[in-house]
Scaffold this active site. Structure first.
Site, mmCIF file in Angstrom:
data_model
loop_
_atom_site.group_PDB
_atom_site.id
_atom_site.type_symbol
_atom_site.label_atom_id
_atom_site.label_comp_id
_atom_site.label_asym_id
_atom_site.label_seq_id
_atom_site.Cartn_x
_atom_site.Cartn_y
_atom_site.Cartn_z
ATOM 1 C CG ASN A 11 -1.702 1.234 1.426
ATOM 2 O OD1 ASN A 11 -1.842 2.032 0.495
ATOM 3 N ND2 ASN A 11 -2.244 1.427 2.632
ATOM 4 C CE LYS B 134 -0.143 3.541 4.677
ATOM 5 N NZ LYS B 134 -0.095 3.721 6.122
ATOM 6 C CG HIS C 117 -5.986 2.421 5.195
ATOM 7 N ND1 HIS C 117 -5.524 3.399 6.044
ATOM 8 C CD2 HIS C 117 -4.996 1.514 5.060
ATOM 9 C CE1 HIS C 117 -4.286 3.080 6.403
ATOM 10 N NE2 HIS C 117 -3.938 1.945 5.823
ATOM 11 C CD GLU D 292 -2.839 5.929 6.541
ATOM 12 O OE1 GLU D 292 -2.920 5.877 5.297
ATOM 13 O OE2 GLU D 292 -1.879 5.455 7.177
ATOM 14 C CD GLU E 240 -3.613 -1.958 7.525
ATOM 15 O OE1 GLU E 240 -2.520 -2.259 7.046
ATOM 16 O OE2 GLU E 240 -4.213 -0.906 7.249
ATOM 17 N N GLY F 178 2.489 2.875 10.692
ATOM 18 C CA GLY F 178 3.477 3.941 10.493
ATOM 19 C C GLY F 178 4.222 4.342 11.754
ATOM 20 C CB SER G 182 5.093 -1.028 12.147
ATOM 21 O OG SER G 182 4.751 0.342 12.336
ATOM 22 N N GLY H 91 2.782 -0.897 4.291
ATOM 23 C CA GLY H 91 2.836 0.494 3.845
ATOM 24 C C GLY H 91 4.263 0.930 3.591
ATOM 25 N N GLY H 92 4.860 1.625 4.573
ATOM 26 C CA GLY H 92 6.184 2.225 4.418
ATOM 27 C C GLY H 92 7.244 1.289 3.854
HETATM 28 P P1 PGA Z 1 2.710 0.798 7.566
HETATM 29 O O1 PGA Z 1 1.239 0.967 6.935
HETATM 30 O O2 PGA Z 1 3.243 -0.510 7.046
HETATM 31 O O3 PGA Z 1 3.487 1.975 7.028
HETATM 32 O O4 PGA Z 1 2.571 0.810 9.035
HETATM 33 C C1 PGA Z 1 0.375 -0.118 6.785
HETATM 34 C C2 PGA Z 1 -0.963 0.341 6.262
HETATM 35 O O5 PGA Z 1 -1.451 1.390 6.695
HETATM 36 O O6 PGA Z 1 -1.576 -0.325 5.395
#
Ligand code: PGA
Length: 259
Positions: A14, A16, A101, A103, A173, A179, A220, A241-242
């Site tokens: 992902n 983002k 999600h 966010e 999640e 993050g 994470s 994500g990251g």
């Molecule tokens: P993250 O994000 O791996 O950067 O923590 C995961 C996500 O929000 O799907």
């Protein structure tokens, strides 16, 4: 049956609100070339809408790397300024759609009812919704994790029959882990996966017999911790994500989750 041997492994990237077209295309070229198609493994990338076409040009949407969207408006097409419907996503070869999600729930006010409409729209278009659920920090501290998960699961499947629910992928999640560099433990992920499946069984009963809903962990995840989540009972893969932004790191992560 619990997850583990024999279950399909899913590893989703992902991005983002990151990457333009050139970078998206280059990333997909590298990852698609590095990952051979493996039976029982599904790898997908979720670029921003603006980079979906470039990702496709780079090879996403093919066999070894599927294409996903980070969101959808719950309609095929129409007069909805600024939104993207299922027709546009289908045109790009999108197979998976993130729904709800955290966010979007937090920053854009998406509620369970809107998430349910998105899930239904994705299913109606023949796509697989990836429904994101998870508690925030205070909810966990106050022992409300299970209640939050149950509410979000019930909200997301509102109005869906059992046949449709069988086509949904879930992502646990926890908001506090996203993050933050502070992932949940594999045990917490396994507990949440069990709660998710219990919520579905409580609602659908025997209509879901023989079906073990796919549940990913996200928050994470990185190449170092990914394998531990993949081994957690009832966890079928990861939503990343990251740590998915760098192509090489993501390929390493995929090989550890689903060798
Ligand atoms: P993250 O994000 O791996 O950067 O923590 C995961 C996500 O929000 O799907």
């Amino acid at each position: 049956m619990t997850a583990g041997a024999g279950r399909e492994r899913l590893v989703f990237a992902n991005w983002k609100m990151h990457k333009g077209q050139a970078e998206a295309q280059a990333w997909c070229r590298r990852v698609a070339a590095a990952l051979a198609l493996r039976p029982g493994r599904v790898v997908a990338v979720f670029p921003p809408f603006t980079a979906l076409a470039a990702a496709r040009a780079g090879g996403a949407g093919g066999e070894s790397l599927a294409l996903g969207a980070q969101d959808v408006y719950p309609a095929t097409a129409g007069a909805v300024t600024g939104e993207v419907g299922t027709d546009q996503l289908a045109d790009l070869g999108v197979r998976f759609v993130l729904c709800g999600h955290s966010e979007r729930r937090r920053l854009l006010g998406e509620d369970d009812a809107l998430v349910a409409r998105k899930v239904a729209a994705a299913l109606a278009a023949g796509m697989t919704p990836v429904v994101c659920v998870g508690e925030d920090g205070p909810e966990r501290e106050h022992g409300r994790t299970e209640a939050v998960l149950r509410r979000q699961v019930a909200g997301a499947v509102e109005g869906l029959g059992a046949e449709a629910v069988r086509r949904v992928v879930w992502a646990y999640e926890p908001v506090w882990a996203i993050g933050s560099g502070r992932p949940a433990t594999p045990e917490q992920a396994a507990e949440a996966a069990a709660t998710l499946r219990q919520s579905l069984r409580a609602r659908y009963g025997a209509a879901l017999d023989g079906h073990e809903a796919p549940v990913l962990y996200g928050g994470s995840v990185d190449p170092e911790n990914a394998a531990a989540f993949a081994r957690a009972p009832g966890v079928d893969g990861a939503l990343v994500g990251g740590a998915s932004l760098d192509a090489e790191a993501f390929v390493t992560l995929v090989e550890r989750v689903a060798p």
